[in-house]
Design an enzyme around this catalytic site. Sequence first.
Site, PDB file in Angstrom:
ATOM      1  CG  HIS A 114      58.848  84.963  31.657  1.00 34.32           C
ATOM      2  ND1 HIS A 114      58.714  85.407  30.373  1.00 34.32           N
ATOM      3  CD2 HIS A 114      60.144  84.587  31.793  1.00 34.32           C
ATOM      4  CE1 HIS A 114      59.885  85.305  29.756  1.00 34.32           C
ATOM      5  NE2 HIS A 114      60.768  84.803  30.597  1.00 34.32           N
ATOM      6  CG  ASP A 194      54.452  80.493  31.850  1.00 33.24           C
ATOM      7  OD1 ASP A 194      55.140  79.478  31.611  1.00 33.24           O
ATOM      8  OD2 ASP A 194      54.920  81.641  31.835  1.00 33.24           O
ATOM      9  CD  GLN A 197      61.537  78.265  34.799  1.00 32.92           C
ATOM     10  OE1 GLN A 197      62.148  77.238  35.132  1.00 32.92           O
ATOM     11  NE2 GLN A 197      62.081  79.165  34.004  1.00 32.92           N
ATOM     12  CE  LYS A 220      62.127  78.370  29.983  1.00 30.57           C
ATOM     13  NZ  LYS A 220      63.189  79.310  30.257  1.00 30.57           N
ATOM     14  CB  CYS A 360      61.859  87.855  31.231  1.00 35.84           C
ATOM     15  SG  CYS A 360      63.129  87.826  29.989  1.00 35.84           S
TER      16      CYS A 360
END
Length: 404
Positions: A114, A194, A197, A220, A360
């Site tokens: 991302h 990261d 997700q 999220k 993104c």
Amino acid sequence: MLNVRKVRKDFPILKTGIIYLDNAASSLTPEPVLQKMLEFYCHYRANVGRGIHHLSQKASEEYERARTKVADFINAKSENEVIMTKNTTEGINLIASGLKWKKGEKIVTSLIEHHSDFIVWLRVKNNYDIELKTVRPKGSVEEGLLDVTDFEKIIDDKTKLVALTHVSNVLGVITPIEEITKIAHEHGAYVLVDGAQSVPHMKVDVQKIGCDFLAFSGHKMCAPTGSGVLYIRKELSEEVEPLCIGGGAIADVEHDSYTLDKSPRRFEAGTPAIADVIGLGAAIDYLQKIGMKNIERYERKLTTLMYEEMTALPNVEVYSPDPEQKIGIMAFNIKDLNPHDVALALDVSANIMVRSGHHCALPFIRGLLHKSGTIRASTYFYNTEEEIDKFVSALKEIINSLVE
Ligand code: PMP
């Protein structure tokens, strides 16, 4: 146990009849989280860490309780390793600006990142004359699979940081993060994960991964917007300069000097997003009650169903590895149709929300996939098999009426 019919009743927006398949962008918020935030505003609305009065004491207690919940959730050794941020992007920027870079050092990342885990490293490269190496997926680009041996070749003793997504926001593909972390540590490099997700959809254990930093977003994972987390491994907290300094972050101040407090306070200058952090604590309670293993198992089932139904459709190009290697996200295009047109048609004709565009991730979408964009459908534990069927039926109708 995950009782989907029952949990759906907790999400007020679902009562409007929408089919929400844009969870990778942001999830919906359940009633217990909204209630917890309302409780703060109605009963102990005060600043944290600053007042001796009982409202401030109660607000501080609830704020710190949320931190402890986050620490347990990701299996941090201590709540002092948990820094409250506003989102994943802020957490990654904090590490990028806070590490002491030296010319000639190296950062290793990948081409499926991302922008929030990519352009920050371009800036470090430009500002400090750092070498930036980007690993591309092995084999079919559309599967996005990162190969551990590529990292073995690139990570060396000059590498200061390996920054990688745990789950791709375009393909949902899961990165072999534990193996890569081991390689990085053999060379003395730090690892930033990261987790935007991954943390909402599967059990993420920082000690099992062995990572040094983990950034993720509350919004999220059923928490309010404005809540996010950065985990910094205890031993490294003084290696990282805070992004902001000021009130709340200090141990002492003289007229010509100051001493910063220890983590997490040194990283949380100014009044934080108190209600949002308390809401994040409630979201974690909510997810824990369902169980992250149950969430992951159920979502894998939905992903497989979506994959099977969509790959059987004519004129649909699905970008995906085998569903075993991914979770929650399906990127695709319908023949030559513009992805935004398809997203709009799904909304207008069937009340279905999906994302369209480059997500993104331009180096991946344009540079590797050679597309201007894709449509992305992404699930969470409150989606149902019937919703997936309706989504696929809506796609069929779009194909029948728009594809020549
Ligand atoms: N990384 C990944 C993998 C993401 O999916 C996202 C959000 N789409 C981000 C980082 C940035 O998250 P936020 O906007 O919450 O900072």
